[in-house]
Scaffold this motif. Structure first.
Motif, PDB file in Angstrom:
ATOM      1  N   GLN A   1       0.820  -1.210   0.000  1.00 16.55           N
ATOM      2  CA  GLN A   1       0.000   0.000   0.000  1.00 16.55           C
ATOM      3  C   GLN A   1       0.856   1.263   0.000  1.00 16.55           C
ATOM      4  O   GLN A   1       0.323   2.370   0.127  1.00 16.55           O
ATOM      5  N   GLY A   2       2.170   1.101  -0.105  1.00 17.08           N
ATOM      6  CA  GLY A   2       3.062   2.251  -0.094  1.00 17.08           C
ATOM      7  C   GLY A   2       3.240   2.856   1.280  1.00 17.08           C
ATOM      8  O   GLY A   2       3.621   4.031   1.400  1.00 17.08           O
ATOM      9  N   ARG A   3       2.954   2.049   2.326  1.00 18.05           N
ATOM     10  CA  ARG A   3       3.089   2.540   3.697  1.00 18.05           C
ATOM     11  C   ARG A   3       4.222   1.805   4.409  1.00 18.05           C
ATOM     12  O   ARG A   3       4.581   0.682   4.063  1.00 18.05           O
ATOM     13  N   VAL A   4       4.760   2.455   5.453  1.00 20.08           N
ATOM     14  CA  VAL A   4       5.866   1.899   6.219  1.00 20.08           C
ATOM     15  C   VAL A   4       5.317   0.988   7.313  1.00 20.08           C
ATOM     16  O   VAL A   4       4.534   1.441   8.160  1.00 20.08           O
ATOM     17  N   LEU A   5       5.723  -0.269   7.303  1.00 22.01           N
ATOM     18  CA  LEU A   5       5.400  -1.157   8.409  1.00 22.01           C
ATOM     19  C   LEU A   5       6.423  -1.014   9.518  1.00 22.01           C
ATOM     20  O   LEU A   5       6.084  -0.912  10.694  1.00 22.01           O
ATOM     21  N   ALA A   6       7.707  -0.998   9.141  1.00 18.92           N
ATOM     22  CA  ALA A   6       8.779  -0.860  10.136  1.00 18.92           C
ATOM     23  C   ALA A   6       9.979  -0.214   9.478  1.00 18.92           C
ATOM     24  O   ALA A   6      10.171  -0.307   8.256  1.00 18.92           O
ATOM     25  N   SER A   7      10.790   0.426  10.290  1.00 19.31           N
ATOM     26  CA  SER A   7      12.035   1.023   9.820  1.00 19.31           C
ATOM     27  C   SER A   7      13.204   0.357  10.535  1.00 19.31           C
ATOM     28  O   SER A   7      13.091  -0.059  11.684  1.00 19.31           O
ATOM     29  N   VAL A   8      14.318   0.260   9.832  1.00 14.71           N
ATOM     30  CA  VAL A   8      15.548  -0.297  10.412  1.00 14.71           C
ATOM     31  C   VAL A   8      16.314   0.865  11.029  1.00 14.71           C
ATOM     32  O   VAL A   8      16.904   1.682  10.318  1.00 14.71           O
ATOM     33  N   THR A   9      16.297   0.960  12.350  1.00 17.69           N
ATOM     34  CA  THR A   9      16.930   2.107  13.006  1.00 17.69           C
ATOM     35  C   THR A   9      18.390   1.861  13.356  1.00 17.69           C
ATOM     36  O   THR A   9      19.166   2.814  13.464  1.00 17.69           O
ATOM     37  N   LYS A  10      18.765   0.592  13.560  1.00 17.94           N
ATOM     38  CA  LYS A  10      20.164   0.256  13.860  1.00 17.94           C
ATOM     39  C   LYS A  10      20.490  -1.089  13.241  1.00 17.94           C
ATOM     40  O   LYS A  10      19.635  -1.978  13.170  1.00 17.94           O
TER      41      LYS A  10
END
Length: 253
Positions: free
Chosen positions: A92-101
């Motif tokens: 859907q072009g949405r962020v589920l999770a981001s890799v922060t480290k």
């Protein structure tokens, strides 16, 4: 084995308050785990031995038809190699999770997890309760415990065992960066997380080798406007705006 409740863990990881812990578990090789996490929760996975391989699937917690899409995760950011700053997207072009480290740098968003047929060919069996369970078979069990069926299992990402694409287009297995490396994911919306800790399908070792994986999740904050990650790329900013618009309309943000 899981610590229940996680806040009762007598020695929480450095930098994490015991009261913020919501998930603390050690997953042996050939096993799986799953959890529903609130938006803003940070999930830290650690390869304790250098032989873990965390195959990860993400679903919007109450809308499981919105789920991790590895193809969009790779193509939207023009980068097939996961690492710090990468965003894990739905279709859907949405962020589920981001890799922060990320202290490993050895991951794979291209191959997916192991299958019953492949493990049976390689190890003699791939059933979930065998000595060499396949990742997809373990995902089926985790999915069922969250009201999902085998048809709901898309391609997964693999953490701690990497691949690279050679100039001739072949996939080259690069293995592990060693014991003690970790990856932290931040939930950018409420998520159902499924994890299977099994050998990578391209691991050339003839034996079924997979080490312990530490799973720790704790309360934190989602990425917001003004954060470096929000504006790191035009594509990422658009994905965060799509996510914020969706959550605002539902009264979650």
């Amino acid at each position: 084995m899981p610590v229940l409740p996680a806040s009762g863990w007598p020695a929480p990881p450095e930098g994490i308050a015991a009261g913020d812990l919501v998930w603390a578990e050690t997953v042996a090789g050939g096993n799986y785990t799953h959890k529903v996490l609130a938006r803003g929760t940070e999930l830290r996975l650690t390869d304790l031995t250098g032989d873990a391989c965390a195959h990860v699937l993400l679903y919007s917690a109450d809308r499981p038809w919105e789920r991790l899409n590895t193809a969009d995760t790779v193509k939207v950011f023009w980068n097939a190699y996961l690492g710090e700053g990468h965003l894990l997207l739905s279709d859907q072009g949405r962020v589920l999770a981001s890799v922060t480290k990320d202290t490993s740098g050895r991951h794979d968003a291209l191959t997916g997890t192991s299958t019953l047929a492949r493990n049976t060919e390689r190890y003699g069996d791939g059933a979930p309760h065998s000595a060499s369970p396949a990742g997809r078979e373990l995902f089926k069990l985790a999915a069922l415990k969250n009201g999902l069926s085998p048809r709901d299992i898309p391609p997964s990402v693999s953490l701690f065992q990497g691949v690279r694409i050679a100039e001739d287009g072949t996939t080259v297995f690069t293995g592990s960066a060693g014991a003690g490396t970790s990856v932290t994911l931040r939930a950018e919306q409420p998520l159902t997380v499924l994890i299977a800790n099994v050998p990578h399908p391209l691991d050339p070792r003839p034996a079924y080798v997979c080490g312990h994986l530490e799973v720790v999740a704790y309360r934190a904050r989602p990425t917001a406007p003004g954060d470096v990650l929000w504006d790191a790329t035009p594509e990422g900013r658009r994905a965060f705006l799509n996510t914020a618009d969706h959550l605002d309309a539902r009264g979650i943000a």
